[in-house]
Design a protein around this motif. Structure first.
Motif, mmCIF file in Angstrom:
data_model
loop_
_atom_site.group_PDB
_atom_site.id
_atom_site.type_symbol
_atom_site.label_atom_id
_atom_site.label_comp_id
_atom_site.label_asym_id
_atom_site.label_seq_id
_atom_site.Cartn_x
_atom_site.Cartn_y
_atom_site.Cartn_z
ATOM 1 N N VAL A 141 0.838 -1.203 0.000
ATOM 2 C CA VAL A 141 0.000 0.000 0.000
ATOM 3 C C VAL A 141 0.875 1.255 0.000
ATOM 4 O O VAL A 141 0.587 2.216 -0.722
ATOM 5 N N ILE A 142 1.944 1.249 0.759
ATOM 6 C CA ILE A 142 2.849 2.413 0.760
ATOM 7 C C ILE A 142 3.438 2.619 -0.628
ATOM 8 O O ILE A 142 3.485 3.744 -1.134
ATOM 9 N N VAL A 143 3.868 1.537 -1.262
ATOM 10 C CA VAL A 143 4.408 1.634 -2.625
ATOM 11 C C VAL A 143 3.346 2.187 -3.568
ATOM 12 O O VAL A 143 3.621 3.080 -4.390
ATOM 13 N N LEU A 144 2.127 1.707 -3.452
ATOM 14 C CA LEU A 144 1.053 2.180 -4.324
ATOM 15 C C LEU A 144 0.704 3.650 -4.081
ATOM 16 O O LEU A 144 0.277 4.347 -5.001
ATOM 17 N N LEU A 145 0.891 4.128 -2.848
ATOM 18 C CA LEU A 145 0.667 5.556 -2.578
ATOM 19 C C LEU A 145 1.620 6.424 -3.391
ATOM 20 O O LEU A 145 1.276 7.533 -3.793
ATOM 21 N N PHE A 146 2.822 5.904 -3.618
ATOM 22 C CA PHE A 146 3.835 6.666 -4.348
ATOM 23 C C PHE A 146 3.760 6.437 -5.859
ATOM 24 O O PHE A 146 4.338 7.208 -6.631
ATOM 25 N N TRP A 147 3.048 5.399 -6.258
ATOM 26 C CA TRP A 147 2.960 5.048 -7.674
ATOM 27 C C TRP A 147 2.167 6.110 -8.422
ATOM 28 O O TRP A 147 1.026 6.423 -8.078
ATOM 29 N N ARG A 148 2.778 6.685 -9.452
ATOM 30 C CA ARG A 148 2.163 7.701 -10.315
ATOM 31 C C ARG A 148 1.683 8.937 -9.546
ATOM 32 O O ARG A 148 0.652 9.529 -9.869
ATOM 33 N N GLU A 149 2.384 9.289 -8.490
ATOM 34 C CA GLU A 149 2.062 10.495 -7.713
ATOM 35 C C GLU A 149 3.310 11.354 -7.596
ATOM 36 O O GLU A 149 4.428 10.846 -7.621
ATOM 37 N N SER A 150 3.109 12.627 -7.423
ATOM 38 C CA SER A 150 4.253 13.470 -7.100
ATOM 39 C C SER A 150 4.723 13.078 -5.703
ATOM 40 O O SER A 150 3.948 12.571 -4.885
ATOM 41 N N VAL A 151 5.982 13.304 -5.433
ATOM 42 C CA VAL A 151 6.537 12.966 -4.120
ATOM 43 C C VAL A 151 5.796 13.727 -3.027
ATOM 44 O O VAL A 151 5.463 13.165 -1.979
ATOM 45 N N LYS A 152 5.495 14.982 -3.276
ATOM 46 C CA LYS A 152 4.802 15.813 -2.289
ATOM 47 C C LYS A 152 3.414 15.243 -1.949
ATOM 48 O O LYS A 152 3.039 15.141 -0.778
ATOM 49 N N THR A 153 2.681 14.853 -2.967
ATOM 50 C CA THR A 153 1.352 14.277 -2.755
ATOM 51 C C THR A 153 1.454 12.939 -2.023
ATOM 52 O O THR A 153 0.710 12.681 -1.072
ATOM 53 N N ILE A 176 3.841 11.796 -0.080
ATOM 54 C CA ILE A 176 4.263 11.989 1.310
ATOM 55 C C ILE A 176 3.110 12.542 2.140
ATOM 56 O O ILE A 176 2.909 12.128 3.288
ATOM 57 N N SER A 177 2.341 13.429 1.578
ATOM 58 C CA SER A 177 1.172 13.963 2.293
ATOM 59 C C SER A 177 0.170 12.861 2.603
ATOM 60 O O SER A 177 -0.400 12.812 3.697
ATOM 61 N N LYS A 178 -0.040 11.967 1.658
ATOM 62 C CA LYS A 178 -0.947 10.841 1.880
ATOM 63 C C LYS A 178 -0.386 9.904 2.954
ATOM 64 O O LYS A 178 -1.120 9.442 3.829
ATOM 65 N N LEU A 179 0.904 9.649 2.885
ATOM 66 C CA LEU A 179 1.532 8.775 3.868
ATOM 67 C C LEU A 179 1.456 9.377 5.276
ATOM 68 O O LEU A 179 1.144 8.664 6.241
ATOM 69 N N ILE A 180 1.696 10.655 5.394
ATOM 70 C CA ILE A 180 1.585 11.330 6.699
ATOM 71 C C ILE A 180 0.158 11.245 7.218
ATOM 72 O O ILE A 180 -0.074 10.989 8.408
ATOM 73 N N THR A 181 -0.818 11.446 6.349
ATOM 74 C CA THR A 181 -2.220 11.328 6.744
ATOM 75 C C THR A 181 -2.515 9.916 7.216
ATOM 76 O O THR A 181 -3.183 9.720 8.244
ATOM 77 N N TYR A 182 -2.020 8.938 6.480
ATOM 78 C CA TYR A 182 -2.201 7.531 6.826
ATOM 79 C C TYR A 182 -1.649 7.247 8.228
ATOM 80 O O TYR A 182 -2.318 6.656 9.078
ATOM 81 N N ILE A 183 -0.413 7.644 8.448
ATOM 82 C CA ILE A 183 0.224 7.409 9.741
ATOM 83 C C ILE A 183 -0.525 8.136 10.854
ATOM 84 O O ILE A 183 -0.772 7.562 11.923
ATOM 85 N N ALA A 184 -0.920 9.368 10.607
ATOM 86 C CA ALA A 184 -1.638 10.152 11.624
ATOM 87 C C ALA A 184 -2.952 9.486 12.019
ATOM 88 O O ALA A 184 -3.256 9.363 13.211
ATOM 89 N N VAL A 185 -3.734 9.054 11.038
ATOM 90 C CA VAL A 185 -5.026 8.451 11.369
ATOM 91 C C VAL A 185 -4.831 7.148 12.142
ATOM 92 O O VAL A 185 -5.560 6.870 13.096
ATOM 93 N N LEU A 186 -3.843 6.354 11.764
ATOM 94 C CA LEU A 186 -3.622 5.092 12.470
ATOM 95 C C LEU A 186 -3.157 5.334 13.909
ATOM 96 O O LEU A 186 -3.560 4.608 14.828
ATOM 97 N N LEU A 187 -2.347 6.358 14.125
ATOM 98 C CA LEU A 187 -1.926 6.707 15.489
ATOM 99 C C LEU A 187 -3.102 7.207 16.320
ATOM 100 O O LEU A 187 -3.242 6.854 17.497
ATOM 101 N N VAL A 188 -3.953 8.020 15.718
ATOM 102 C CA VAL A 188 -5.134 8.524 16.425
ATOM 103 C C VAL A 188 -6.079 7.370 16.760
ATOM 104 O O VAL A 188 -6.600 7.294 17.887
#
Length: 187
Positions: free
Chosen positions: A44-56, A58-70
């Protein structure tokens, strides 16, 4: 009314849990462990980066990590606040269920269900436009959550509420992501 619902919950647990047998115990013990699912998490992490800008990505990954921590924090606070015994520790039923695993913290609600349904829902929300079969990821939380009933460490209501909490938090954080990405991210 609440006592009636709790009794139904116990009866459903007993019914489902008693489908188990020694033959399948090692399978369900493996399914219930987080390390078993690491390849899926990495995919899933690899797919988040697939065909996306690095900025987008990373933003998705940070959101993912944040929601799982919450979600994990919310699970811990709720479990300790409510203090419902796990089935394997509940003297009213622990002699009539197959308690394959022993767990000693509280039961309500399932962290496995909350985490896995949040994880899967976030994957669907972030990847549904890129991957047609992404909904198959829900096999993970279904198996992961059912393993908790099979092993005798969660009631069905723990699983249902955990799943709902995970899904709600996923939609909430996807909304937060959408809000901030529309203001700050340029693809």
């Amino acid at each position: 009314m609440l006592e009636r619902l709790l009794e139904i919950d116990r009866q459903v647990l007993i019914y489902l849990n008693n489908f188990g047998s020694d033959t399948y115990d090692s399978f369900w013990k493996t399914i219930t462990k987080f390390p078993t699912w690491i390849p899926l998490f990495v995919l899933v992490i690899v797919l988040l980066f697939w065909r996306e800008s690095v900025k987008t990505a990373i933003s998705k990954l940070i959101t993912y990590i944040a929601v799982l921590l919450v979600v994990q924090s919310f699970v811990t606070i709720t479990k300790n606040g409510i203090g419902r015994l796990r089935p394997n520790n509940d003297e009213t039923i622990n002699q009539i269920i197959r308690a394959v695993n022993q767990s000693h913290n509280f039961s309500f609600f399932s962290g496995h269900a909350a985490f896995s349904f949040c994880f899967a829902t976030m994957a669907v929300l972030f990847l549904k436009d890129k991957i047609k079969l992404i909904h198959l990821i829900y096999i993970f939380p279904i198996l992961f959550s059912f393993s908790r009933i099979y092993l005798g460490v969660h009631f069905p209501s723990d699983i249902i509420v955990g799943a709902l909490v995970g899904i709600i938090f996923a939609f909430l954080f996807k909304g937060i992501y959408n809000y901030f990405s529309s203001k700050f991210l340029i693809n």
